[in-house]
Every structure is written in structure tokens, then in C-alpha cells.
Design an enzyme around this catalytic site. Structure first.
Site, PDB file in Angstrom:
ATOM      1  N   ARG A  73       0.831  -1.199   0.000  1.00  0.00           N
ATOM      2  CA  ARG A  73       0.000   0.000   0.000  1.00  0.00           C
ATOM      3  C   ARG A  73       0.869   1.253   0.000  1.00  0.00           C
ATOM      4  NH1 ARG A  73      -2.742  -0.319   4.565  1.00  0.00           N
ATOM      5  NH2 ARG A  73      -1.592   1.345   5.581  1.00  0.00           N
ATOM      6  N   TYR A 101     -14.086  19.461 -15.160  1.00  0.00           N
ATOM      7  CA  TYR A 101     -14.593  18.087 -15.170  1.00  0.00           C
ATOM      8  C   TYR A 101     -15.726  17.948 -14.155  1.00  0.00           C
ATOM      9  CZ  TYR A 101     -14.458  12.999 -15.184  1.00  0.00           C
ATOM     10  OH  TYR A 101     -14.786  11.667 -15.295  1.00  0.00           O
ATOM     11  N   ASP A 155      -4.989  20.665 -13.079  1.00  0.00           N
ATOM     12  CA  ASP A 155      -5.428  19.417 -13.692  1.00  0.00           C
ATOM     13  C   ASP A 155      -4.955  19.446 -15.144  1.00  0.00           C
ATOM     14  OD1 ASP A 155      -6.778  17.351 -14.999  1.00  0.00           O
ATOM     15  OD2 ASP A 155      -8.515  17.471 -13.679  1.00  0.00           O
ATOM     16  N   LYS A 215      -6.818   8.741 -19.294  1.00  0.00           N
ATOM     17  CA  LYS A 215      -7.037   9.376 -20.594  1.00  0.00           C
ATOM     18  C   LYS A 215      -5.805   9.175 -21.483  1.00  0.00           C
ATOM     19  CE  LYS A 215     -10.822  10.550 -18.539  1.00  0.00           C
ATOM     20  NZ  LYS A 215     -10.991  11.815 -17.823  1.00  0.00           N
TER      21      LYS A 215
HETATM   22  C1  LIG Z   1     -11.408  12.000 -16.491  1.00  0.00           C
HETATM   23  C2  LIG Z   1     -10.955  13.218 -15.791  1.00  0.00           C
HETATM   24  C3  LIG Z   1     -10.760  13.218 -14.410  1.00  0.00           C
HETATM   25  C4  LIG Z   1     -11.057  12.007 -13.537  1.00  0.00           C
HETATM   26  O1  LIG Z   1     -10.259  10.929 -13.837  1.00  0.00           O
HETATM   27  P1  LIG Z   1     -10.653   9.408 -13.495  1.00  0.00           P
HETATM   28  O2  LIG Z   1      -9.422   8.651 -13.858  1.00  0.00           O
HETATM   29  O3  LIG Z   1     -11.852   9.080 -14.328  1.00  0.00           O
HETATM   30  O4  LIG Z   1     -10.960   9.350 -12.043  1.00  0.00           O
HETATM   31  C5  LIG Z   1     -10.309  14.381 -13.819  1.00  0.00           C
HETATM   32  N1  LIG Z   1     -10.075  15.496 -14.554  1.00  0.00           N
HETATM   33  C6  LIG Z   1     -10.270  15.531 -15.880  1.00  0.00           C
HETATM   34  C7  LIG Z   1      -9.989  16.790 -16.632  1.00  0.00           C
HETATM   35  C8  LIG Z   1     -10.723  14.398 -16.537  1.00  0.00           C
HETATM   36  O5  LIG Z   1     -10.929  14.449 -17.859  1.00  0.00           O
END
Ligand SMILES: *Cc1c(COP(=O)(O)O)cnc(C)c1O
Length: 378
Positions: free
Chosen positions: A53, A105, A178, A203
Site C-alpha cells: 500500500r 470536469y 489538472d 485518458k
Molecule cells: C477524467 C478526468 C478526471 C477524472 O479521472 P478518473 O481517472 O476518471 O478518475 C479528472 N479530470 C479531468 C480533466 C478528466 O478528464
């Protein structure tokens, strides 16, 4: 081994690698273990692994690679939302004010409205195109952390990271970015003054639509230690198979981004020429509201666009007439996809608003297929 002097293709493959050992695999195999043998030594003597962990070798290799692309020290998380949650909750608590993008998001907005507020955090939501003015006008006074999302998902607005970071640092606020849409090759928030860069590696970074992952990187050792402590105690550590898959997948990031961006450039021209399409956004298209700032701030384009069709029925007709564009959410994968955002309920967008994610198929095939589908809207 530093890869800083190399290009994106070399760095995607070689970032974070250990010196070659004769007889060892080129890319280490995943180590599947929860506890490790302690022997007669105390836990973590000489950096030995003890329990997965908190520490394990496959995760370390993946984090070294992503951190090198980000220009900081990386901590990997089970999902992007786990990474964002850690970035905020490791740094802010009851009584602190946190600024989030109101157009970012949807799960991040819900995290703010439904969860952070329950911990006594004062959540302020500001639209991405307005955050620079908000910061310049003293809006960050008394703020503990500001989270930027640029380009924002799904509307692809861009904000000036360096300008907001300078204003934030002047009043002692932390800046997290982000960086999911851009990826670590497309934008380096840490060199623009951000304290933390966060990504959903579900992504484009991994890019095969088969794994959930997220990460936070920082150049600040104290913040790294806080985040590591938060992850150790809350337990959002990814497993070794995900980390290995992430590391394997990111080797092709440069190739995938290049093809996705080339596809997006061609698709943007097609969409711009269609009478069925309004409000086309692609930050790297001359004339886009984000173009000048994206060209200055970002390092390279990617494959995500957005636009608007007449209504929900028009989106259904488009998808029904297409063989290559799949109806699916998420973005940055090898498949080309179209997502009608209003169906998810969270975004304040029109019923016909779609986000398109260009995959790595041949440009001519994607354009021909989408031309046929657009013709079905006449
Ligand atoms: C998809 C996404 C997230 C969340 O990511 P997960 O891996 O689905 O938890 C956060 N910020 C942005 C801009 C995203 O496109």
C-alpha cells in the site's frame, strides 16, 4: 537517468529507466506482492519493500517515468479523482477556502460541492476564462488552494497558469493544475509556477481505454511527503498490474499524441466547413478563443475537440451514420469517440454539445467517415 535533453519520443520510452543490467528485461515485469519478506531486519531497512500500500517496485518505476515527464516527483493513484482528492485534502482542511473551476470536469465540481464542503472547506467556483482576472483582482486573498483545469474539459478553454501562479504565490496560496487534457508532454505546469500538477492517466497518458489511473507530481519535497502520507493512510494506491500497464502504455504517448493531433487538425477543418456544426473548439486552430494562449503556454497539441450540433437527435443521427466514431465517454484513447455531454447531467452545455476525441486511426479514413455522417444531417 535524466532524459531532459531528449525529444518527446525518446522521453516517452526512456523516462525513469534504471541503468541496464545484463540479463534483466528491458522493462521490469510487474511485482505482485502485498507483503514482502522482512527477514531479520526492521521494516524498510535499506529501502527494502515491506507492504505494497505504501511502497512497491512496479509503482516506483511508473512514478519515476511520469515524474520525469512532469519535471517533478510523482505519486500515482488508483484514479484521476483519487489523485485530485489527495491534492486538495492533503493541503486543505476545515476553514480553508479552495477555488475550483466551475466549468471543469463534472466529477471535480461534484467533489467540491458534495464532499469538500462536508469537511468544512469553503469551495468557490470560478469559470476558467475568468480565473486570471479573478486572481488579479485579489480573489485569491485568503485562499488556501486554487485548482486550474486547462484546457478545461469539455469546453477547452485555456487560462494563463503562470499569471495565476504568480498571483497565488504572492498571497501564499497553493496552485494545482489538472493537466489531464494536455498530458505531461503537452504542458508542464510545474515549470509555469504551479505547486502541483495532477492528471487522470485513464485518458491520453495511458491511452488504450483499458485502465484507470491518476497521479500528482510536485517539485516540493514537503508537499510530496504530505501527499505520500495522505495516500498511505487513505489507501488509493494503484495495484502493480495497473502501474505496469500504465508504464507500458505511456511508451507510445508521443506517437499517439502526434497522430491524434494530426487527426484533430483535419477533423477541425471538416467540422468548420459543415453547416450542421457551430461553436467548434480546438485550442490549436487559428481563430479559436484559446489559440494565442495555448500556442504560448502549451508545448504541443492533442486530439480533443468540442462543438455543437442542432440537438440530441442530430447527435444520434451522426453516430448512426458513422462506422468509425464510437459513442463513448472519456478521451485520449486509440479509438475515435464522440460524447454528448448533456446526457451525463453534470455539464451546463446544450443538448447537442459533443466532445470529440480523435484516436490513432488513419486521418483519411476518419475524415471520410465523418464527412458521410455529417452529410446525414443535411
Ligand atoms: C477524467 C478526468 C478526471 C477524472 O479521472 P478518473 O481517472 O476518471 O478518475 C479528472 N479530470 C479531468 C480533466 C478528466 O478528464
Amino acid at each position: 537517468m535524466s532524459t531532459a535533453s531528449w525529444g518527446d519520443g525518446t522521453r516517452s520510452v526512456r523516462a525513469g529507466e534504471q541503468p541496464a543490467v545484463p540479463g534483466a528485461p528491458l522493462r521490469p515485469s510487474p511485482v505482485f506482492a502485498a507483503p514482502f519478506h522482512l527477514g531479520d531486519r526492521p521494516p524498510r531497512a535499506d529501502g527494502a519493500d515491506a507492504y505494497a500500500r505504501t511502497e512497491q517496485p512496479t509503482l516506483r518505476d511508473f512514478e519515476a517515468a511520469v515524474g520525469e515527464l512532469d519535471g517533478g516527483r510523482c505519486l500515482s493513484f488508483a484514479t484521476g479523482m483519487a489523485a485530485l482528492t489527495a491534492a486538495v485534502l492533503a493541503c486543505a482542511g476545515s476553514g480553508d477556502r479552495v477555488v475550483l473551476p466551475s466549468d471543469g470536469y463534472y466529477a471535480t465540481r461534484l467533489l467540491g460541492a458534495e464532499e469538500l464542503t462536508r469537511f468544512g472547506i469553503d469551495v468557490v467556483q470560478v469559470p476558467t476564462p475568468e480565473i486570471e482576472r479573478f486572481a488579479a483582482d485579489g480573489g485569491l486573498d485568503g485562499v488556501r488552494m486554487v485548482l486550474l483545469e486547462t484546457p478545461s474539459n469539455p469546453q477547452l478553454d485555456v487560462c494563463d497558469i503562470a499569471a495565476v501562479a504568480a498571483a497565488a504565490r504572492a498571497v501564499g496560496a497553493l496552485v494545482a493544475v489538472d493537466n489531464t487534457t494536455a498530458t505531461p508532454l503537452g504542458q508542464r505546469p510545474l515549470t509555469l509556477g504551479a505547486h502541483l500538477t495532477v492528471g487522470s492517466d485513464t485518458k491520453a497518458l495511458t491511452g488504450h481505454s483499458d485502465v484507470l489511473l491518476g497521479h500528482v507530481s510536485t517539485t516540493d519535497d514537503e508537499l510530496h511527503a504530505r501527499l505520500k502520507g495522505f495516500r498511505d493512510r487513505t489507501g488509493a494506491t494503484p495495484g502493480p498490474f495497473e502501474a505496469w500497464l500504465g508504464h507500458r502504455s505511456m511508451s507510445t504517448l508521443d506517437l499517439r499524441l502526434a497522430r491524434q493531433a494530426a487527426n484533430a487538425a483535419a477533423v477541425a477543418e471538416l467540422l468548420a466547413s459543415s453547416p450542421a456544426v457551430t461553436g467548434l473548439r480546438w485550442p490549436w486552430r487559428a481563430g479559436d478563443p484559446s489559440f494565442a494562449l495555448a500556442a504560448r503556454q502549451m508545448l504541443r497539441p492533442n486530439g480533443v475537440l468540442s462543438c455543437e450540433l442542432a440537438d440530441e437527435a442530430a447527435v444520434s443521427r451522426l453516430l448512426g451514420a458513422s462506422r468509425l466514431w464510437a459513442a463513448a465517454t472519456s478521451f485520449g484513447g486509440v479509438h475515435s469517440t464522440i460524447d454528448r455531454r448533456a446526457q451525463w447531467g453534470g455539464d451546463a452545455v446544450a443538448p447537442g454539445f459533443v466532445r470529440l476525441s480523435c484516436g490513432i486511426e488513419d486521418t483519411a479514413d476518419l475524415v471520410a467517415d465523418l464527412s458521410v455522417a455529417l452529410a446525414a444531417l443535411d
